[in-house]
Write a protein that holds these residues in place. Structure first.
Motif, PDB file in Angstrom:
ATOM      1  N   LEU A   1       1.713  -2.532 -12.108  1.00  6.79           N
ATOM      2  CA  LEU A   1       0.697  -1.547 -11.748  1.00  6.79           C
ATOM      3  C   LEU A   1       0.042  -1.046 -13.029  1.00  6.79           C
ATOM      4  O   LEU A   1       0.709  -0.425 -13.874  1.00  6.79           O
ATOM      5  N   SER A   2      -1.223  -1.350 -13.172  1.00  3.95           N
ATOM      6  CA  SER A   2      -1.923  -0.965 -14.384  1.00  3.95           C
ATOM      7  C   SER A   2      -3.075  -0.033 -14.055  1.00  3.95           C
ATOM      8  O   SER A   2      -3.527   0.053 -12.914  1.00  3.95           O
ATOM      9  N   GLY A   3      -3.577   0.668 -15.094  1.00  9.09           N
ATOM     10  CA  GLY A   3      -4.667   1.615 -14.904  1.00  9.09           C
ATOM     11  C   GLY A   3      -4.467   2.832 -15.775  1.00  9.09           C
ATOM     12  O   GLY A   3      -3.386   3.068 -16.317  1.00  9.09           O
ATOM     13  N   ASP A   4      -5.518   3.641 -15.914  1.00  8.95           N
ATOM     14  CA  ASP A   4      -5.461   4.826 -16.762  1.00  8.95           C
ATOM     15  C   ASP A   4      -4.528   5.884 -16.183  1.00  8.95           C
ATOM     16  O   ASP A   4      -4.072   5.788 -15.027  1.00  8.95           O
ATOM     17  N   LEU A   5      -4.268   6.908 -16.980  1.00  5.53           N
ATOM     18  CA  LEU A   5      -3.517   8.054 -16.497  1.00  5.53           C
ATOM     19  C   LEU A   5      -4.206   8.651 -15.266  1.00  5.53           C
ATOM     20  O   LEU A   5      -5.433   8.824 -15.250  1.00  5.53           O
ATOM     21  N   GLY A   6      -3.411   8.928 -14.216  1.00  2.80           N
ATOM     22  CA  GLY A   6      -3.967   9.510 -13.014  1.00  2.80           C
ATOM     23  C   GLY A   6      -4.666   8.532 -12.092  1.00  2.80           C
ATOM     24  O   GLY A   6      -5.278   8.934 -11.096  1.00  2.80           O
ATOM     25  N   ALA A   7      -4.567   7.227 -12.395  1.00  4.06           N
ATOM     26  CA  ALA A   7      -5.248   6.234 -11.556  1.00  4.06           C
ATOM     27  C   ALA A   7      -4.543   6.009 -10.224  1.00  4.06           C
ATOM     28  O   ALA A   7      -5.118   5.412  -9.315  1.00  4.06           O
ATOM     29  N   GLY A   8      -3.300   6.473 -10.101  1.00  2.00           N
ATOM     30  CA  GLY A   8      -2.587   6.343  -8.832  1.00  2.00           C
ATOM     31  C   GLY A   8      -1.474   5.318  -8.837  1.00  2.00           C
ATOM     32  O   GLY A   8      -1.020   4.886  -7.777  1.00  2.00           O
ATOM     33  N   LYS A   9      -0.992   4.948 -10.017  1.00  2.00           N
ATOM     34  CA  LYS A   9       0.063   3.924 -10.102  1.00  2.00           C
ATOM     35  C   LYS A   9       1.357   4.395  -9.443  1.00  2.00           C
ATOM     36  O   LYS A   9       1.959   3.677  -8.651  1.00  2.00           O
ATOM     37  N   THR A  10       1.781   5.606  -9.785  1.00  2.00           N
ATOM     38  CA  THR A  10       3.035   6.110  -9.220  1.00  2.00           C
ATOM     39  C   THR A  10       2.899   6.340  -7.722  1.00  2.00           C
ATOM     40  O   THR A  10       3.848   6.095  -6.959  1.00  2.00           O
ATOM     41  N   ALA A  11       1.725   6.783  -7.269  1.00  2.00           N
ATOM     42  CA  ALA A  11       1.508   6.965  -5.827  1.00  2.00           C
ATOM     43  C   ALA A  11       1.628   5.636  -5.097  1.00  2.00           C
ATOM     44  O   ALA A  11       2.210   5.554  -4.001  1.00  2.00           O
ATOM     45  N   ALA A  12       1.097   4.568  -5.688  1.00  2.00           N
ATOM     46  CA  ALA A  12       1.198   3.246  -5.067  1.00  2.00           C
ATOM     47  C   ALA A  12       2.646   2.774  -5.055  1.00  2.00           C
ATOM     48  O   ALA A  12       3.131   2.229  -4.048  1.00  2.00           O
ATOM     49  N   ALA A  13       3.345   2.985  -6.169  1.00  2.00           N
ATOM     50  CA  ALA A  13       4.753   2.586  -6.227  1.00  2.00           C
ATOM     51  C   ALA A  13       5.574   3.352  -5.200  1.00  2.00           C
ATOM     52  O   ALA A  13       6.425   2.784  -4.505  1.00  2.00           O
ATOM     53  N   ARG A  14       5.315   4.659  -5.113  1.00  2.00           N
ATOM     54  CA  ARG A  14       6.057   5.490  -4.163  1.00  2.00           C
ATOM     55  C   ARG A  14       5.815   5.007  -2.720  1.00  2.00           C
ATOM     56  O   ARG A  14       6.747   4.946  -1.905  1.00  2.00           O
ATOM     57  N   ALA A  15       4.571   4.636  -2.410  1.00  2.00           N
ATOM     58  CA  ALA A  15       4.254   4.158  -1.065  1.00  2.00           C
ATOM     59  C   ALA A  15       5.008   2.875  -0.741  1.00  2.00           C
ATOM     60  O   ALA A  15       5.538   2.710   0.366  1.00  2.00           O
ATOM     61  N   LEU A  16       5.091   1.956  -1.700  1.00  2.00           N
ATOM     62  CA  LEU A  16       5.801   0.695  -1.466  1.00  2.00           C
ATOM     63  C   LEU A  16       7.287   0.944  -1.256  1.00  2.00           C
ATOM     64  O   LEU A  16       7.908   0.388  -0.336  1.00  2.00           O
TER      65      LEU A  16
ATOM     66  N   LEU B   1      -5.518  -0.347 -10.852  1.00  2.00           N
ATOM     67  CA  LEU B   1      -6.108   0.774 -10.125  1.00  2.00           C
ATOM     68  C   LEU B   1      -7.113   1.496 -11.012  1.00  2.00           C
ATOM     69  O   LEU B   1      -6.896   1.674 -12.210  1.00  2.00           O
ATOM     70  N   SER B   2      -8.217   1.922 -10.401  1.00  2.00           N
ATOM     71  CA  SER B   2      -9.242   2.659 -11.140  1.00  2.00           C
ATOM     72  C   SER B   2      -9.882   3.694 -10.229  1.00  2.00           C
ATOM     73  O   SER B   2      -9.929   3.530  -9.005  1.00  2.00           O
ATOM     74  N   HIS B   3     -10.390   4.785 -10.834  1.00  2.00           N
ATOM     75  CA  HIS B   3     -11.051   5.859 -10.095  1.00  2.00           C
ATOM     76  C   HIS B   3     -12.401   5.374  -9.560  1.00  2.00           C
ATOM     77  O   HIS B   3     -13.079   4.551 -10.179  1.00  2.00           O
ATOM     78  N   ARG B   4     -12.786   5.922  -8.417  1.00  2.00           N
ATOM     79  CA  ARG B   4     -14.128   5.712  -7.868  1.00  2.00           C
ATOM     80  C   ARG B   4     -14.680   7.068  -7.453  1.00  2.00           C
ATOM     81  O   ARG B   4     -14.790   7.375  -6.257  1.00  2.00           O
ATOM     82  N   PRO B   5     -14.993   7.946  -8.420  1.00  2.00           N
ATOM     83  CA  PRO B   5     -15.410   9.316  -8.099  1.00  2.00           C
ATOM     84  C   PRO B   5     -16.642   9.393  -7.227  1.00  2.00           C
ATOM     85  O   PRO B   5     -16.812  10.359  -6.478  1.00  2.00           O
TER      86      PRO B   5
END
Length: 507
Positions: free
Chosen positions: A36-51, A130-134
């Motif tokens: 899981l790659s991406g900047d800080l706050g991109a949602g990596k841990t949220a994705a890991a937690r969901a899996l 993962l990347s932001h899409r504001p």
């Protein structure tokens, strides 16, 4: 080398992220690596937690960020998983200290910040960037999913699954994990508009080594190679008034189905589980009804397409019996000489010749408690929901009754087995005055010995080859059933071979 395969998913919120990870979980297995790659706050841990929560089937399980612990292990029911965060790693050599070099065998590795140790990443892996899409909202993300090496095929299948769900109108459905079986298939419940359905992922079976007269094991014993046999047999059962699940959406080439959900009402109760007699009686009557009339060996599948049910011939049954020689006996330290092994196959060929001459019917093959759902709102034999039959073959009617009454996963008392066997025979006699109880009882004993011999080998193989030791706990039960069937006079000759060469399983 396989070219990478990639596609991008727009994720409007965390629910969409959880759905994506649930779809990915349907396709991954032991040994897979997901980064899981991406900047800080991109949602990596949220994705890991969901899996992790999906695989645990627990939306409340605590899944802390491993930023400070570096690695967190989970012994999940589905499979073990290690969740790592490499943000504080300065050099790939540090991975050994946290148990990531080498990666643990038999576990899914879920790794955040993989760019901190790129040289340590395996060539076969799935990366989710993962990347932001504001512009689409404060919680919107984009996920670019790339499969490297062998994982390219998994990512391609993930895209096909997402397209299938979109076309079927279930891309936004809530997912819930379902326990799988010993096959390559996997399942999920989908909830939408207050209703639930079953998603089946049934990839084409990979060919194994051609060690049985030029055939793989699955080809030699006629196991389903794709989802088409399931669809054909399902339609055939439903046409005959039996309760197989309705198929709402299908992609026959990709191997995805959305089917009716029969619920969770089991045929067993208690701890340890034991048969519910009324339900076993209905299942016995279901088999008697199915076996009452001649059944076709070719079924329609789609316009201009038919499916021919394979014949469960003597050679296929002998290949199954050989699993005991190849896997069970070595585990028990038993090595019969070649002449004894040849004698066993010769005796079995003669025995199976007796059943091969009998009228053939559909053998659903795994007609036992894990694959039967009680449908209380229906009546008669329609209360028996049948959910596993893709490996159906043409063979002796006794085989499925053995599967039911000598259930490999629960203890069926001998008194209940005999009562249900008598119930089946009476039902067959009531509709066919040419039915021969003695010949059927002989066939039942032979099929029992054949099936339980195969299961001793199958469960040993699942343990040693596939890393599934939980199946070994069933071997003592299989041994009890096997000894029960070997007591029949028709098996008197082969009984001595087992007594001499086959030690009992470890308790």
């Amino acid at each position: 080398m396989t070219n990478p395969f990639a596609f991008t998913v727009a994720l409007a919120n965390e629910t969409a992220t959880a759905d994506l990870m649930a779809d990915l979980a349907l396709l991954v297995g032991a040994g897979d690596v997901i980064t899981l790659s991406g900047d800080l706050g991109a949602g990596k841990t949220a994705a890991a937690r969901a899996l992790i929560r999906y695989l645990a089937d627990d939306a409340e399980i605590e899944v802390p960020s491993p930023t400070f612990t570096l690695a967190q292990s989970y012994d999940l029911a589905a499979l073990p998983l290690i969740h790592a965060d490499l943000y504080r790693i300065n050099d790939a050599s540090e991975l050994e200290e946290i148990g990531l070099s080498p990666l643990p065998e038999g576990a899914v590795a879920l790794i955040e910040w993989p760019e901190r140790a790129p040289s340590a990443l395996p060539p076969d892996r799935i990366d989710i960037a993962l990347s932001h899409r504001p512009a689409l909202g404060s919680t919107a993300r984009a996920a670019e999913i790339t499969g490297y090496g062998k994982a390219a095929a998994q990512v391609g299948r993930l895209e096909a699954l997402r397209q299938f769900l979109t076309g079927a109108g279930f891309i936004d459905a809530k997912r819930q994990r379902m326990a799988g079986d010993a096959s390559t298939r996997s399942y999920a419940r989908l909830y939408r508009d207050g209703l639930s359905v079953i998603l089946m992922n049934s990839p084409k079976r990979p060919d194994g080594p051609a060690i049985y007269d030029g055939k793989s094991y699955s080809a030699a014993v006629h196991l389903a190679e794709d989802v088409k046999p399931f669809v054909a047999i399902d339609n055939g059962l439903r046409e005959r008034g039996l309760s197989a699940p309705a198929i709402h959406h299908a992609d026959l080439e990709a191997g995805f189905l959305i089917t009716e959900d029969f619920g969770r009402e089991s045929f067993v109760e208690g701890a340890p589980p034991r048969p519910i007699a009324e339900r076993y009686e209905a299942a016995t009557e279901t088999l008697a009804l199915l076996h009452r009339d001649p059944l076709p060996n070719v079924l329609p599948l789609a316009p201009q397409i038919t499916y021919s049910i394979p014949n469960f011939d003597i050679d296929a049954m002998l290949v199954e019996i050989s699993l005991m020689l190849e896997w069970y006996l070595p585990d028990r330290g038993a090595t019969p000489p070649d002449d004894a092994r040849n004698d066993l196959i010769r005796q079995w060929r003669d025995l199976l010749g007796k059943t091969d001459s009998l009228p053939k019917t559909w053998v659903l093959r795994d007609f036992h408690s894990p694959n039967l759902i009680w449908l209380a709102e229906r009546s008669g034999t329609s209360r028996v929901g049948i959910i596993d039959f893709q490996d159906a073959v043409l063979g002796p009617a006794a085989y499925d009754l053995v599967s039911l009454l000598q259930d490999a996963r629960i203890d069926v008392p001998e008194q209940l087995e005999l009562a249900l066997l008598t119930r089946y025979i009476k039902a067959r006699l009531a509709s066919d005055n040419t039915f021969e109880p003695a010949a059927f009882a002989e066939s039942y004993a032979i099929m029992s010995a054949q099936r339980n011999t195969r299961l001793l080998g199958t469960f040993a193989r699942l343990n040693r080859r596939d890393g599934k030791p939980q199946y070994l706990r069933h071997q003592p039960r299989i041994w009890t059933y096997l000894k029960r069937s070997l007591a029949h006079p028709v098996l008197g000759g082969i009984r001595g071979w087992y007594e001499t060469h086959v030690p009992p399983p470890q308790s």
